[in-house]
Write a protein that holds these residues in place. Structure first.
Motif, PDB file in Angstrom:
ATOM      1  N   THR A 134     -12.334   9.616  -2.128  1.00  0.00           N
ATOM      2  CA  THR A 134     -11.240   8.842  -1.833  1.00  0.00           C
ATOM      3  C   THR A 134     -10.386   8.533  -3.085  1.00  0.00           C
ATOM      4  N   VAL A 135     -10.882   8.108  -4.151  1.00  0.00           N
ATOM      5  CA  VAL A 135     -10.358   8.059  -5.571  1.00  0.00           C
ATOM      6  C   VAL A 135      -9.625   9.280  -5.945  1.00  0.00           C
ATOM      7  N   LEU A 136     -10.007  10.382  -5.821  1.00  0.00           N
ATOM      8  CA  LEU A 136      -9.684  11.665  -6.186  1.00  0.00           C
ATOM      9  C   LEU A 136      -8.510  11.825  -5.545  1.00  0.00           C
ATOM     10  N   LYS A 137      -8.383  11.540  -4.252  1.00  0.00           N
ATOM     11  CA  LYS A 137      -7.552  11.922  -3.006  1.00  0.00           C
ATOM     12  C   LYS A 137      -6.118  10.955  -3.334  1.00  0.00           C
ATOM     13  N   ALA A 138      -6.501   9.602  -3.596  1.00  0.00           N
ATOM     14  CA  ALA A 138      -5.529   8.713  -3.949  1.00  0.00           C
ATOM     15  C   ALA A 138      -4.817   9.335  -5.332  1.00  0.00           C
ATOM     16  N   ALA A 145      -8.556   0.709  -0.472  1.00  0.00           N
ATOM     17  CA  ALA A 145      -9.340  -0.418  -0.125  1.00  0.00           C
ATOM     18  C   ALA A 145     -10.723  -0.372  -0.986  1.00  0.00           C
ATOM     19  N   TYR A 146     -11.152  -1.433  -1.366  1.00  0.00           N
ATOM     20  CA  TYR A 146     -12.475  -1.657  -2.161  1.00  0.00           C
ATOM     21  C   TYR A 146     -13.587  -1.061  -1.439  1.00  0.00           C
ATOM     22  N   LYS A 147     -13.815  -1.494  -0.027  1.00  0.00           N
ATOM     23  CA  LYS A 147     -14.702  -1.057   0.652  1.00  0.00           C
ATOM     24  C   LYS A 147     -14.692   0.448   0.983  1.00  0.00           C
ATOM     25  N   HIS A 148     -13.845   0.996   0.636  1.00  0.00           N
ATOM     26  CA  HIS A 148     -13.650   2.735   1.131  1.00  0.00           C
ATOM     27  C   HIS A 148     -13.614   3.403  -0.190  1.00  0.00           C
ATOM     28  N   ILE A 149     -14.079   2.928  -1.503  1.00  0.00           N
ATOM     29  CA  ILE A 149     -13.910   3.617  -2.669  1.00  0.00           C
ATOM     30  C   ILE A 149     -15.215   4.485  -2.752  1.00  0.00           C
ATOM     31  N   THR A 150     -14.904   5.966  -2.637  1.00  0.00           N
ATOM     32  CA  THR A 150     -15.680   6.841  -2.901  1.00  0.00           C
ATOM     33  C   THR A 150     -15.284   7.968  -3.918  1.00  0.00           C
ATOM     34  N   ARG A 151     -16.087   8.894  -4.511  1.00  0.00           N
ATOM     35  CA  ARG A 151     -15.314   9.824  -5.641  1.00  0.00           C
ATOM     36  C   ARG A 151     -14.196  10.592  -4.844  1.00  0.00           C
ATOM     37  N   ASP A 171     -16.482  -9.903  -0.603  1.00  0.00           N
ATOM     38  CA  ASP A 171     -16.341 -10.654   0.475  1.00  0.00           C
ATOM     39  C   ASP A 171     -14.643 -10.827   0.500  1.00  0.00           C
ATOM     40  N   MET A 172     -13.907 -11.054  -0.656  1.00  0.00           N
ATOM     41  CA  MET A 172     -12.485 -11.384  -0.475  1.00  0.00           C
ATOM     42  C   MET A 172     -11.519 -10.172  -0.250  1.00  0.00           C
ATOM     43  N   SER A 173     -12.251  -8.982  -0.750  1.00  0.00           N
ATOM     44  CA  SER A 173     -11.518  -7.655  -0.525  1.00  0.00           C
ATOM     45  C   SER A 173     -11.176  -7.497   0.945  1.00  0.00           C
ATOM     46  N   ASP A 174     -12.033  -8.154   1.796  1.00  0.00           N
ATOM     47  CA  ASP A 174     -11.968  -7.840   3.254  1.00  0.00           C
ATOM     48  C   ASP A 174     -11.917  -8.914   4.167  1.00  0.00           C
ATOM     49  N   MET A 175     -11.343 -10.039   3.422  1.00  0.00           N
ATOM     50  CA  MET A 175     -11.460 -11.295   4.399  1.00  0.00           C
ATOM     51  C   MET A 175     -10.175 -11.502   5.087  1.00  0.00           C
ATOM     52  N   SER A 176     -10.244 -12.074   6.292  1.00  0.00           N
ATOM     53  CA  SER A 176      -9.180 -12.316   6.905  1.00  0.00           C
ATOM     54  C   SER A 176      -8.288 -13.436   6.468  1.00  0.00           C
ATOM     55  N   PRO A 177      -7.031 -13.371   6.693  1.00  0.00           N
ATOM     56  CA  PRO A 177      -6.067 -14.350   6.042  1.00  0.00           C
ATOM     57  C   PRO A 177      -6.246 -15.777   6.459  1.00  0.00           C
ATOM     58  N   SER A 207     -14.649  -5.421 -14.275  1.00  0.00           N
ATOM     59  CA  SER A 207     -14.963  -4.059 -13.970  1.00  0.00           C
ATOM     60  C   SER A 207     -16.312  -3.780 -14.033  1.00  0.00           C
ATOM     61  N   ASP A 208     -17.019  -4.563 -14.822  1.00  0.00           N
ATOM     62  CA  ASP A 208     -18.508  -4.222 -14.972  1.00  0.00           C
ATOM     63  C   ASP A 208     -19.225  -4.983 -14.090  1.00  0.00           C
ATOM     64  N   LYS A 209     -18.726  -5.716 -13.147  1.00  0.00           N
ATOM     65  CA  LYS A 209     -19.233  -6.363 -12.178  1.00  0.00           C
ATOM     66  C   LYS A 209     -19.208  -5.591 -10.719  1.00  0.00           C
ATOM     67  N   LEU A 210     -18.665  -4.511 -10.770  1.00  0.00           N
ATOM     68  CA  LEU A 210     -18.404  -3.926  -9.469  1.00  0.00           C
ATOM     69  C   LEU A 210     -19.581  -3.357  -8.978  1.00  0.00           C
ATOM     70  N   GLN A 211     -20.160  -3.017  -7.693  1.00  0.00           N
ATOM     71  CA  GLN A 211     -21.045  -2.642  -7.074  1.00  0.00           C
ATOM     72  C   GLN A 211     -21.554  -1.161  -7.771  1.00  0.00           C
ATOM     73  N   GLU A 212     -22.801  -0.955  -7.866  1.00  0.00           N
ATOM     74  CA  GLU A 212     -23.304   0.342  -8.781  1.00  0.00           C
ATOM     75  C   GLU A 212     -22.708   1.720  -8.017  1.00  0.00           C
ATOM     76  N   ASP A 213     -22.581   1.667  -6.706  1.00  0.00           N
ATOM     77  CA  ASP A 213     -21.936   2.919  -5.959  1.00  0.00           C
ATOM     78  C   ASP A 213     -20.498   2.862  -6.152  1.00  0.00           C
ATOM     79  N   LYS A 214     -19.990   1.854  -6.367  1.00  0.00           N
ATOM     80  CA  LYS A 214     -18.502   1.890  -6.609  1.00  0.00           C
ATOM     81  C   LYS A 214     -18.171   2.172  -7.925  1.00  0.00           C
TER      82      LYS A 214
END
Length: 517
Positions: A413-417, A405-411, A89-95, A302-309
């Motif tokens: 995007t991580v490798l590219k960054a 961005a947390y919501k954009h984490i994929t294999r 929620d907070m990773s993509d929350m408006s100010p 880190s151990d509470k991250l979503q499974e796909d992330k």
């Protein structure tokens, strides 16, 4: 033979220091990293011979002479009730939503503190017990200033682990112009477009409404409800602050005017690297191809991250030729690649100092960002809340890191960054140059902090540093009364002249006669 004046001054100051002052620290932010940050300068004061009493969220791991802990027990459990907000929620929350949540937490921490056994222990100190200085952490600890009256209203200084929230300026009337100082929760630079400046001003006004009209008065009411006449009114005590310490440095933060009572202490918690545990030392020494260090700080697990992330991160790490050191809070890591080593708590400042560490994947907390800058390690930031979006935005602007961005984490995007930062030598070069600027300070930040704290004690609040702007009403500070007077002085004669001319012109007009048929 007379002693030189400078020697006499040194001797007088030494006597003052040798006697030791009674210092009270009020810290209720439930963050292990911020607690460690504060413990650095508080234990340094104790080592100087001062008697330091600390009301905080946890005690020191090892007792320190002249240092007494009073713990606000259970505040971390209170924070865990908000855990759903800390991640996705907070990773993509408006100010706007973030500020509302932030002020809500502030009121919640206040009520929790007032009800806590630790606060009752402090308020039960003998009535004749006095402190010579009170240190508090703003943006959460304003409520705790209720104890100032109890201990004879000693001088108060504020120490902010955050960079520079604009409301801190208002506590001591430090100049803060929204045309070139972006709000902490907005990812603008100090060179804003017209619409960015417009939005910045609007958000400043909204923050002032949330802070001064809603939050602080409610905090006053909470204090009155629990302490009654025995407690001081926090909003009144905020206007008496002697000095403000902020965790900033112009090499990374935007330059701005500062009063003499506004002291920058960025890097205060960073010391010379200490020896690493043997297993970590061997792991880092043997990583000739380089090491990526991954940590999301003390509040995001880190151990509470979503499974796909989690799976995306591990799959990306497995494809890299580098070793990865991962802060992981559980006993096991499902699907752990061979090149990944985990630890529940890692000596981050010392790890970043190792020459084989080539990249730091971080939550972009200010303390972690400063440690990376100090050690010259480029970053990939995955921001979640508070000032983390702003910190990684500054890192990108300086060319020392990338945002993921947390919501954009994929294999992918991580490798590219990772590959973008490690394959482009400009990131490491820019970080090394930034590190040199950050380190190049006239004195040690910890020594600076101690000097000014003792200065406030020696000069009984150092009121000669207090800005006269604190005594002005808002319309006086903004010169509204002067502007209205000047406008009136110009417009009134012009209007009178126009009126007179109109009257004279109307009298000279001949009257038209109407002929009768």
């Amino acid at each position: 033979m007379e002693l030189p004046i400078t020697l006499v001054t040194i001797l007088i100051c030494s006597v003052t220091i040798a006697n030791g002052a009674n210092i009270l620290a009020l810290l209720n932010i439930p963050s292990p990293s911020i607690h460690l940050w504060n413990s650095v300068h508080l234990t340094a004061l104790a080592e100087r011979g001062h008697n330091v009493t600390v009301l905080s969220t946890r005690a020191l791991k090892e007792p320190v002479p002249n240092h007494t802990d009073i713990v606000l027990e259970g505040i971390y459990e209170f924070l865990e009730q908000q855990e759903d907000y800390v991640m996705e929620d907070m990773s993509d929350m408006s100010p706007y939503t973030l500020l509302a949540l932030f002020t809500g937490w502030m009121k919640g921490f206040c009520q929790f503190s007032m009800e806590n056994k630790g606060m009752k222990t402090l308020m039960n100190y003998p009535d004749d017990f006095k402190f010579d200085l009170i240190i508090f952490e703003p943006t959460s600890g304003e409520c705790l200033l209720a104890v100032v009256k109890k201990f004879g209203s000693p001088p108060v200084v504020a120490v902010s682990s955050f960079s520079h929230p604009h409301w801190l300026n208002e506590y001591i009337a430090n100049p803060n112009h929204p045309a070139y100082t972006p709000h902490l929760f907005l990812t603008y630079t100090d060179h804003m477009t017209f619409f960015e400046r417009l939005h910045n001003v609007i958000f400043y006004l909204y923050t002032n409404y949330m802070w001064h009209i809603k939050t602080l008065p409610e905090i006053d009411e909470i204090v009155k409800r629990y302490l009654g006449p025995a407690g001081a009114v926090p909003t009144e005590e905020l206007r008496k602050i002697s000095m403000m310490f902020v965790n900033t440095h112009p090499s990374f933060d935007y330059p701005r005017p500062l009063l003499p009572s506004f002291i920058e202490i960025a890097g205060i918690h960073i010391k010379e690297p200490q020896p690493l545990p043997k297993d970590l030392q061997v792991f880092l020494d043997e990583a000739k191809e380089g090491v990526i260090y991954f940590s999301l700080g003390s509040n995001v697990r880190s151990d509470k991250l979503q499974e796909d992330k989690r799976r995306a991160l591990l799959e990306a790490f497995a494809q890299l030729p580098y070793k990865v050191l991962l802060k992981w809070e559980s006993d096991t890591l499902p699907g752990q690649p061979k090149n990944v080593k985990v630890g529940k708590w890692l000596p981050q400042k010392d790890i970043l100092a190792h020459p084989n560490v080539r990249l730091f994947i971080t939550h972009s907390g200010l303390l972690s960002t400063q440690e990376a800058i100090y050690r010259g390690v480029p970053i990939v930031g995955i921001p979640f809340f508070a000032d983390q979006q702003t910190n990684i935005h500054k890192a990108v602007m300086h060319g020392v890191g990338l945002k993921l961005a947390y919501k954009h984490i994929t294999r992918e995007t991580v490798l590219k960054a990772i590959r973008t930062v490690l394959d482009n030598p400009s990131y490491a070069k820019n970080m090394q140059e930034l590190s040199v600027k950050f380190r190049d300070q006239i004195d040690n930040p910890l020594q600076r902090f101690i000097f000014w704290c003792e200065y406030v004690i020696r000069h009984k609040g150092a009121h000669h540093l207090r800005s006269a702007a604190m005594d002005l009403a808002w319309y006086q500070y903004l010169l509204i009364d002067v502007i209205v007077t000047l406008v009136a002085a110009i417009l009134i004669p012009i209007l009178l002249l126009c009126y007179c001319c109109r009257r004279m012109f109307s009298r000279k007009q001949p009257h038209m006669k109407i002929k009768k048929n």
